[in-house]
Design a protein around this motif. Structure first.
Motif, PDB file in Angstrom:
ATOM      1  N   GLY A  55     -51.275 -15.423 -53.492  1.00 36.59           N
ATOM      2  CA  GLY A  55     -50.371 -15.929 -52.531  1.00 36.59           C
ATOM      3  C   GLY A  55     -49.906 -16.944 -52.105  1.00 36.59           C
ATOM      4  O   GLY A  55     -48.880 -18.186 -52.460  1.00 36.59           O
ATOM      5  N   LEU A  58     -49.372 -19.203 -54.910  1.00 31.35           N
ATOM      6  CA  LEU A  58     -48.083 -19.457 -55.784  1.00 31.35           C
ATOM      7  C   LEU A  58     -47.378 -19.976 -54.499  1.00 31.35           C
ATOM      8  O   LEU A  58     -46.175 -20.385 -55.192  1.00 31.35           O
ATOM      9  CB  LEU A  58     -47.796 -17.911 -55.870  1.00 31.35           C
ATOM     10  N   LEU A  88     -45.099 -13.176 -58.074  1.00 30.63           N
ATOM     11  CA  LEU A  88     -45.746 -13.265 -56.746  1.00 30.63           C
ATOM     12  C   LEU A  88     -46.437 -11.891 -56.055  1.00 30.63           C
ATOM     13  O   LEU A  88     -47.426 -12.017 -55.886  1.00 30.63           O
ATOM     14  CB  LEU A  88     -45.242 -13.619 -55.887  1.00 30.63           C
TER      15      LEU A  88
END
Length: 107
Positions: A55, A58, A88
């Protein structure tokens, strides 16, 4: 301020490309699951994603927030790109451990 059900439904729709997104009320707010794996909350009309390396990669610009005492999540501000949001969620869920099997009552 509690989250609106309208916002929760919008978030779930935006994330639906990742898999089966479900929500449940939790402590006056909402928990989100993808294919049975808990990965985020919606609190104060904010999408708060569990923190993983995937996460962070991204969303390197995402702020870490504490939507309730003792909890740290990534605050996902931009929800409009459904493809990016699905990726995601997929990557975040892949990085999270599998949920523990639930014990049956009475055992």
């Amino acid at each position: 301020m509690a989250s609106s059900l309208e916002f929760v439904n919008y978030v779930c729709d935006q994330l639906s490309g990742a898999g089966t997104i479900t929500w449940k009320r939790m402590f006056g707010e909402f928990g989100l699951w993808c294919d049975g794996k808990f990965f985020a909350t919606v609190e104060d009309d904010m999408l708060c994603l569990k923190i993983t390396d995937a996460g962070r990669a991204l969303l390197p610009e995402a702020r870490i927030v504490e939507p309730h005492e003792g909890a740290r999540f990534l605050y996902v501000e931009e929800l409009d790109d459904r493809t990016r949001m699905a990726e995601l969620v997929r990557r975040t869920c892949a990085a999270l451990p599998e949920p523990k099997p639930r014990r049956k009552k009475g055992i």
